[in-house]
Write an enzyme that holds these catalytic residues in place. Structure first.
Site, short mmCIF file in Angstrom:
data_model
loop_
_atom_site.label_atom_id
_atom_site.label_comp_id
_atom_site.label_asym_id
_atom_site.label_seq_id
_atom_site.Cartn_x
_atom_site.Cartn_y
_atom_site.Cartn_z
N LYS A 277 0.83 -1.22 0.00
CA LYS A 277 0.00 0.00 0.00
C LYS A 277 0.86 1.26 0.00
O LYS A 277 0.61 2.20 -0.74
CB LYS A 277 -0.88 0.08 1.26
CG LYS A 277 -1.88 -1.03 1.44
CD LYS A 277 -2.84 -0.71 2.58
CE LYS A 277 -2.19 -0.67 3.95
NZ LYS A 277 -1.92 -1.96 4.54
N ARG B 244 11.19 -1.06 11.18
CA ARG B 244 10.21 -0.69 12.20
C ARG B 244 10.13 -1.73 13.31
O ARG B 244 10.27 -2.92 13.06
CB ARG B 244 8.85 -0.51 11.55
CG ARG B 244 8.74 0.82 10.86
CD ARG B 244 7.58 0.91 9.94
NE ARG B 244 6.40 0.22 10.43
CZ ARG B 244 5.27 0.13 9.76
NH1 ARG B 244 5.17 0.68 8.57
NH2 ARG B 244 4.24 -0.51 10.25
N ARG C 32 11.49 -5.52 5.22
CA ARG C 32 11.08 -4.16 4.88
C ARG C 32 11.96 -3.12 5.59
O ARG C 32 12.33 -3.28 6.75
CB ARG C 32 9.63 -3.98 5.34
CG ARG C 32 9.02 -2.69 4.99
CD ARG C 32 7.55 -2.83 4.89
NE ARG C 32 6.89 -2.76 6.17
CZ ARG C 32 5.58 -2.65 6.30
NH1 ARG C 32 4.82 -2.65 5.23
NH2 ARG C 32 5.03 -2.58 7.48
N ARG D 285 -9.80 1.13 9.37
CA ARG D 285 -9.32 -0.22 9.65
C ARG D 285 -10.35 -1.04 10.43
O ARG D 285 -10.13 -2.23 10.64
CB ARG D 285 -8.05 -0.13 10.49
CG ARG D 285 -6.81 -0.69 9.83
CD ARG D 285 -5.65 -0.34 10.71
NE ARG D 285 -4.44 -1.03 10.51
CZ ARG D 285 -3.35 -0.49 9.98
NH1 ARG D 285 -3.38 0.72 9.48
NH2 ARG D 285 -2.23 -1.16 9.94
N ARG E 163 -0.48 -8.72 13.85
CA ARG E 163 -1.13 -7.69 13.02
C ARG E 163 -2.03 -8.36 11.98
O ARG E 163 -3.12 -7.86 11.68
CB ARG E 163 -0.09 -6.80 12.35
CG ARG E 163 0.57 -5.87 13.35
CD ARG E 163 1.87 -5.30 12.84
NE ARG E 163 1.71 -4.40 11.72
CZ ARG E 163 2.71 -4.03 10.92
NH1 ARG E 163 3.93 -4.50 11.11
NH2 ARG E 163 2.50 -3.19 9.94
P1 AMP Z 1 0.74 0.75 9.45
O1 AMP Z 1 1.93 1.63 9.27
O2 AMP Z 1 -0.46 1.19 8.64
O3 AMP Z 1 1.03 -0.72 9.28
O4 AMP Z 1 0.28 0.93 10.98
C1 AMP Z 1 1.15 0.60 12.05
C2 AMP Z 1 0.35 0.48 13.32
O5 AMP Z 1 -0.30 1.72 13.63
C3 AMP Z 1 -0.80 -0.54 13.28
O6 AMP Z 1 -0.34 -1.87 13.53
C4 AMP Z 1 -1.69 -0.02 14.40
O7 AMP Z 1 -1.16 -0.33 15.68
C5 AMP Z 1 -1.58 1.49 14.23
N1 AMP Z 1 -2.60 2.02 13.31
C6 AMP Z 1 -2.41 2.61 12.09
N2 AMP Z 1 -3.57 2.97 11.53
C7 AMP Z 1 -4.54 2.61 12.40
C8 AMP Z 1 -5.97 2.68 12.38
N3 AMP Z 1 -6.62 3.20 11.33
N4 AMP Z 1 -6.64 2.21 13.46
C9 AMP Z 1 -6.00 1.68 14.52
N5 AMP Z 1 -4.65 1.55 14.60
C10 AMP Z 1 -3.93 2.01 13.56
#
Ligand code: AMP
Length: 220
Positions: A13, A160, A127, A88, A171
């Site tokens: 994404k 990360r 990554r 989400r 996740r």
């Molecule tokens: P990402 O970078 O999108 O993979 O997000 C990393 C982490 O941020 C996720 O595993 C969640 O802990 C948190 N996070 C990001 N976006 C959301 C969302 N829309 N709702 C809840 N937690 C989020």
């Protein structure tokens, strides 16, 4: 135009979002990047989110919804935006519908990148991210020109904390339980499922084809 990027962690994404920004000049917002920014700045929100994120859980809907509204209220989102990582959950999707309706935005264009769990785990653990522009690289499939350094701004790439196998599996469980069912909410709209196991360039060709169709439609 409002664009939503769906798919499990590691589906590409973020990479596609960067390409779409290059093509459309639309503002891209990643709620994960916003939350990591809050953590880095040591804000109250960042402190609340930190443990949940490091364990691979989802931050509370109320916190994320407020953060999102505040971000899309900025001037660079006036004509539209792309969201990566939001909504989400079903609750976030309902809330977001209300936000779009109140602000007179059109229904979103949805890209869903479909990638099986095992492919995702392999990808995510390789990554690397640039701390300056947030671009995503992959040590195996999409390395930078110079190992460990961003091609665009010389940022020193990092891994990360939530990109370990154990956290990725958690996740993915969260994704199956809460995000995957939420996607049904969008399937009857302007929804496009794309095979995300293809090379990023091939995925972007499909995305570009759909975007060009949209832009022609808007110009009519
Ligand atoms: P990402 O970078 O999108 O993979 O997000 C990393 C982490 O941020 C996720 O595993 C969640 O802990 C948190 N996070 C990001 N976006 C959301 C969302 N829309 N709702 C809840 N937690 C989020």
């Amino acid at each position: 135009m409002i664009i939503l990027m769906f798919g499990p962690p590691g589906c590409g994404k973020g990479t596609q979002a960067c390409e779409i920004v290059g093509l459309t000049k639309i503002t891209a917002i990643s709620t994960g990047d916003l939350l990591r920014g809050e953590m880095k700045a040591g804000t109250e929100l960042g402190k609340k989110a930190q443990d949940i994120m490091n364990a691979g859980g989802l931050v509370g809907d109320g916190l994320v919804n407020d953060m999102l509204v505040s971000r899309i209220s900025q001037a660079d989102c006036r004509d539209g935006f792309l969201l990566d990582g939001y909504p989400r959950t079903a609750e976030q999707a309902r809330f977001f519908d209300g936000v779009l309706a109140r602000r007179g935005f059109p229904a979103p264009l949805v890209f869903h990148l479909d990638v099986p769990a095992d492919v995702v785990v392999g990808r995510i653990t390789a990554r690397r991210q640039c701390p300056v522009c947030n671009r995503i690289y992959n040590a195996l499939y999409q390395p930078p020109k110079v190992e460990g350094i961003c091609d665009f701004d010389d940022g020193v790439l990092f891994t990360r904390k939530d990109d370990t196998e154990e956290t990725v599996r958690e996740r993915l469980r969260g994704y199956d339980r809460r995000t995957n069912p939420m996607i049904a909410h969008y399937r009857s709209g302007n929804y496009h499922k794309i095979d995300g196991t293809q090379a990023p360039e091939r995925v972007f060709e499909e995305v570009t084809g759909i975007l060009q169709g949209e832009l022609v439609g808007q110009a009519r």
